[in-house]
Design a protein around this motif. Sequence first.
Motif, PDB file in Angstrom:
ATOM      1  N   ALA A 141      70.260 -28.788  72.578  1.00  0.00           N
ATOM      2  CA  ALA A 141      69.219 -29.665  72.049  1.00  0.00           C
ATOM      3  C   ALA A 141      68.066 -29.662  73.059  1.00  0.00           C
ATOM      4  N   SER A 142      66.854 -29.856  72.539  1.00  0.00           N
ATOM      5  CA  SER A 142      65.682 -29.758  73.431  1.00  0.00           C
ATOM      6  C   SER A 142      65.354 -31.134  74.007  1.00  0.00           C
ATOM      7  N   THR A 143      66.173 -31.540  74.948  1.00  0.00           N
ATOM      8  CA  THR A 143      65.989 -32.865  75.543  1.00  0.00           C
ATOM      9  C   THR A 143      66.372 -32.831  77.025  1.00  0.00           C
ATOM     10  N   GLY A 144      65.755 -33.737  77.795  1.00  0.00           N
ATOM     11  CA  GLY A 144      66.117 -33.932  79.206  1.00  0.00           C
ATOM     12  C   GLY A 144      66.230 -32.640  79.993  1.00  0.00           C
ATOM     13  N   GLY A 145      67.268 -32.575  80.811  1.00  0.00           N
ATOM     14  CA  GLY A 145      67.468 -31.425  81.693  1.00  0.00           C
ATOM     15  C   GLY A 145      67.780 -30.138  80.952  1.00  0.00           C
ATOM     16  N   LEU A 146      68.120 -30.251  79.666  1.00  0.00           N
ATOM     17  CA  LEU A 146      68.382 -29.027  78.892  1.00  0.00           C
ATOM     18  C   LEU A 146      67.086 -28.247  78.718  1.00  0.00           C
ATOM     19  N   GLY A 155      85.863 -18.217  78.384  1.00  0.00           N
ATOM     20  CA  GLY A 155      86.303 -17.420  77.242  1.00  0.00           C
ATOM     21  C   GLY A 155      85.405 -17.498  76.012  1.00  0.00           C
ATOM     22  N   ALA A 156      84.623 -18.568  75.902  1.00  0.00           N
ATOM     23  CA  ALA A 156      83.752 -18.692  74.727  1.00  0.00           C
ATOM     24  C   ALA A 156      82.553 -17.750  74.882  1.00  0.00           C
ATOM     25  N   ASP A 157      81.924 -17.418  73.756  1.00  0.00           N
ATOM     26  CA  ASP A 157      80.689 -16.631  73.821  1.00  0.00           C
ATOM     27  C   ASP A 157      79.474 -17.539  73.931  1.00  0.00           C
ATOM     28  N   PHE A 158      79.563 -18.695  73.269  1.00  0.00           N
ATOM     29  CA  PHE A 158      78.445 -19.651  73.276  1.00  0.00           C
ATOM     30  C   PHE A 158      78.982 -21.044  73.606  1.00  0.00           C
ATOM     31  N   ILE A 159      78.132 -21.853  74.264  1.00  0.00           N
ATOM     32  CA  ILE A 159      78.480 -23.265  74.494  1.00  0.00           C
ATOM     33  C   ILE A 159      77.426 -24.118  73.803  1.00  0.00           C
ATOM     34  N   LEU A 160      77.902 -25.062  73.007  1.00  0.00           N
ATOM     35  CA  LEU A 160      76.968 -25.931  72.284  1.00  0.00           C
ATOM     36  C   LEU A 160      76.765 -27.232  73.049  1.00  0.00           C
ATOM     37  N   VAL A 161      75.517 -27.620  73.204  1.00  0.00           N
ATOM     38  CA  VAL A 161      75.222 -28.920  73.831  1.00  0.00           C
ATOM     39  C   VAL A 161      74.249 -29.673  72.913  1.00  0.00           C
ATOM     40  N   PRO A 162      74.783 -30.351  71.878  1.00  0.00           N
ATOM     41  CA  PRO A 162      73.915 -30.983  70.883  1.00  0.00           C
ATOM     42  C   PRO A 162      73.561 -32.422  71.232  1.00  0.00           C
ATOM     43  N   SER A 163      73.171 -32.674  72.488  1.00  0.00           N
ATOM     44  CA  SER A 163      72.989 -34.058  72.963  1.00  0.00           C
ATOM     45  C   SER A 163      71.777 -34.742  72.333  1.00  0.00           C
ATOM     46  N   ARG A 164      71.939 -36.034  72.039  1.00  0.00           N
ATOM     47  CA  ARG A 164      70.777 -36.830  71.597  1.00  0.00           C
ATOM     48  C   ARG A 164      69.827 -37.028  72.779  1.00  0.00           C
ATOM     49  N   PHE A 165      70.412 -37.245  73.943  1.00  0.00           N
ATOM     50  CA  PHE A 165      69.631 -37.238  75.193  1.00  0.00           C
ATOM     51  C   PHE A 165      70.532 -36.682  76.279  1.00  0.00           C
ATOM     52  N   PRO A 191      70.283 -36.424  80.525  1.00  0.00           N
ATOM     53  CA  PRO A 191      69.525 -36.523  81.788  1.00  0.00           C
ATOM     54  C   PRO A 191      69.392 -35.175  82.517  1.00  0.00           C
ATOM     55  N   CYS A 192      70.500 -34.486  82.691  1.00  0.00           N
ATOM     56  CA  CYS A 192      70.427 -33.098  83.171  1.00  0.00           C
ATOM     57  C   CYS A 192      71.380 -32.251  82.360  1.00  0.00           C
ATOM     58  N   GLY A 193      72.679 -32.559  82.507  1.00  0.00           N
ATOM     59  CA  GLY A 193      73.701 -31.746  81.844  1.00  0.00           C
ATOM     60  C   GLY A 193      74.188 -30.691  82.823  1.00  0.00           C
ATOM     61  N   LEU A 194      75.507 -30.639  82.954  1.00  0.00           N
ATOM     62  CA  LEU A 194      76.096 -29.617  83.832  1.00  0.00           C
ATOM     63  C   LEU A 194      76.807 -28.539  83.021  1.00  0.00           C
ATOM     64  N   ILE A 195      77.187 -28.909  81.785  1.00  0.00           N
ATOM     65  CA  ILE A 195      77.939 -27.975  80.938  1.00  0.00           C
ATOM     66  C   ILE A 195      77.175 -26.655  80.782  1.00  0.00           C
ATOM     67  N   GLN A 196      75.866 -26.756  80.524  1.00  0.00           N
ATOM     68  CA  GLN A 196      75.079 -25.533  80.292  1.00  0.00           C
ATOM     69  C   GLN A 196      74.913 -24.739  81.594  1.00  0.00           C
ATOM     70  N   LEU A 197      74.925 -25.443  82.726  1.00  0.00           N
ATOM     71  CA  LEU A 197      74.822 -24.718  84.013  1.00  0.00           C
ATOM     72  C   LEU A 197      76.120 -23.934  84.248  1.00  0.00           C
ATOM     73  N   HIS A 198      77.248 -24.636  84.072  1.00  0.00           N
ATOM     74  CA  HIS A 198      78.540 -23.950  84.238  1.00  0.00           C
ATOM     75  C   HIS A 198      78.601 -22.732  83.312  1.00  0.00           C
ATOM     76  N   ALA A 199      78.194 -22.952  82.052  1.00  0.00           N
ATOM     77  CA  ALA A 199      78.286 -21.878  81.056  1.00  0.00           C
ATOM     78  C   ALA A 199      77.459 -20.672  81.492  1.00  0.00           C
ATOM     79  N   MET A 200      76.223 -20.920  81.909  1.00  0.00           N
ATOM     80  CA  MET A 200      75.349 -19.784  82.258  1.00  0.00           C
ATOM     81  C   MET A 200      75.931 -18.977  83.408  1.00  0.00           C
ATOM     82  N   ARG A 201      76.536 -19.684  84.367  1.00  0.00           N
ATOM     83  CA  ARG A 201      77.131 -18.947  85.495  1.00  0.00           C
ATOM     84  C   ARG A 201      78.261 -18.040  85.027  1.00  0.00           C
ATOM     85  N   TYR A 202      78.888 -18.409  83.907  1.00  0.00           N
ATOM     86  CA  TYR A 202      80.006 -17.617  83.386  1.00  0.00           C
ATOM     87  C   TYR A 202      79.543 -16.642  82.298  1.00  0.00           C
TER      88      TYR A 202
END
Length: 646
Positions: free
Chosen positions: A541-546, A511-521, A523-534
């Motif tokens: 943040a420009s770190t790790g798997g992001l 339901g959201a338009d944007f998902i924020l992932v402001p991680s300090r680090f 490793p990969c992150g799944l939240i942004q993968l789930h979000a993109m599929r939806y």
Amino acid sequence: MWEFRTSSASLKSITNCRLLLLSSAHCCISNKKHRSPMATLTASSFCTRSLHVNLRESIGPDSKATLKKDLITTHRGLRATNKVDELHVKAKAKVNGRQAKRYASESRNWRSSGLIVCGMNIVFFGTEVGPWSKTGGLGDVLGGLPPAMAANGHRVMTVSPRYDQYKDAWDTEVITELKVGEKVEKVRFFHCYKRGVDRVFVDHPLFLEKVWGKTASKIYGPIAGEDYKDNQLRFSLLCQAALEAPRILNFTNSKYFSGPYGEDVVFVANDWHTGPLACYLETNYKSRGIYKSARVAFCIHNIAYQGRFAFADFSLLNLPDHYKSSFDFIDGYDKPIKGRKINWMKAGILESDKVLTVSPYYAKELVSGVEKGVELDNVLRKTGIIGIVNGMDVQEWNPLTDKYTSVKYDASTVLDAKPLLKEALQAEVGLPVDRNIPVVGFIGRLEEQKGSDILIAAIPQFIKENVQIIILGTGKKPMEKQLEQLEKLYPTKARGVAKFNVPLAHMITAGADFILVPSRFEPCGLIQLHAMRYGTVPIVASTGGLVDTVKEGFTGFHMGAFSVESDAVDPADAIAVSTTVKRALVTYGTSALTEIIKNCMAQDLSWKGPAKKWEDVLLSLDVASSKPGIDGEEIAPLAKENVATP
Ligand SMILES: Nc1ncnc2c1ncn2[C@@H]1O[C@H](COP(=O)(O)OP(=O)(O)O[C@H]2O[C@H](CO)[C@@H](O)[C@H](O)[C@H]2O)[C@@H](O)[C@H]1O
Ligand SMILES: OC[C@H]1O[C@H](O[C@H]2[C@H](O)[C@@H](O)[C@@H](O[C@H]3[C@H](O)[C@@H](O)[C@@H](O)O[C@@H]3CO)O[C@@H]2CO)[C@H](O)[C@@H](O)[C@@H]1O
């Protein structure tokens, strides 16, 4: 050195050959009258994998027609194992002379067809396996990667604790005894077969009595941030149980394989809890000629958790003194105390045959220096580390079939579906329902890693825009309190939900338009993968798997890298969050954002690609009889709701 106990009574019904294998295994199988089918050892189970392969490698042309027919009914044409195994077993077993000859000659015919066989025996193990147990992404990976490997023709098992009475997992009635600390503990194995994977659950009061729960429960400690005092014993037991499982459990559920996995196995150990496995493998097995060709791959999902304990605790592990140097660690940080410790992750890195992590960029960060490598960078520079980006579970996270959302959609209908799903989400959390307000979501564990504190600091700087924000997370109590304050501070603009709530996670993702992932680090992150599929655009943040998974202006927005110093929020980081959120909001309703949504949804984010890369790495370990897999589809996508507690 302690010994496993062998129960001779329990071996009565087993063939001679099997008996030999078991006695060398020093295992103990329960002597119950009513043994479950799973625990019944059959003649075919003694056939080792290398025998299968030798036999399969050369099957005669005269048998090709029969073979072809069989292959069609087997796993995408590449698993003739059962037929060959069966013949081989029959030939070996004590059948009468004429029969034995016939079986032997039939099996010879099967041997010479030139058939290419595939597959490895892979045992993934760790403390979380979704959906049975999950506090975060570790559970997702051990839930999703194994079925993808099984789909490619590998025989795959996961071993994890039985934290609850999972209603779909049955008692194998197989019991083994393990030396844990100063005691000998009886461990039982439960099992179910799902999506082509043998899911094994280690049953012991150290897990069940402490946790009694499925996800987001007390897996590691009574509350977030506090560990159980006996975690070393708990995870020492898990490591040892994982080593027993492939040899003593006999599975018959799969169409393609039967019997124990045997000794030609690759173990995939995950995170610090599994660090000592390679040491137990060497000490308790390889030194006795068992598991000779077995190998261990160690995967780092998060280097922030290393399992650092008092140096004297080494004795709890019952390992020979020569391993002390692999565990030995001078802790540069002063929390809780500075000084000499043991470090489980360090031992895992040094004693395993291969070290992996969950994205290529994180792999680089880990060796870049002490900050990102959290004092293990020097060790990793020596061993080397391979990064493979995670996939996501495209069955659980599918906008077209999602059971938690009221409107189903795909890339062609996303623009019509989103406003409706947004309204449902706004209503659910009690925000004003208005499809024209862009909604920003956040989902994650409330730890410094995830930067929820940076986000909270940034909110005042962008909340005056036409925007609503919804934050879902559990973890550190002060951070949960920050979340609960949001509604009071911004009643029509923000909501914080301090719960582990899977349905709401799906509703936000959809339901959201944007998902924020402001991680300090990350490793990969799944939240942004789930979000993109939806079709929900990530702001990361420009770190790790992001870095590996989100492309600025193409599939999302980048905020730059944040300070990993977590004692306080760096004001520059809060500014980076607010300016990037504003930058994203400007695109709302424009064709530029529509294009980004389209790009997000067009990607294949499944485990398929990563599974192939994992296969290459595991094959390079040269475990006997390992072969490449095939390009398969998941075998049996099964309902996931079967895992609730009674
Ligand atoms: N309150 C809540 N309610 C419901 N669901 C919630 C929730 N909080 C979190 N989740 C779920 O937990 C998972 C989090 O996965 P992530 O990979 O983003 O982070 P995590 O840090 O836990 O994993 C670590 O391991 C994984 C796997 O390797 C790496 O991707 C990651 O970078 C690393 O930090 C997602 O499935 C999310 O939906
Ligand atoms: O799937 C989510 C994460 O799960 C694991 O992290 C857990 C970690 O391994 C545990 O040790 C524990 O961490 C606590 C730590 O031990 C303690 O000293 C203190 O710093 O608090 C920490 C948090 O409670 O819990 C972690 C889960 O919250 C896995 O190792 C990670 O890769 C996963 O991201």
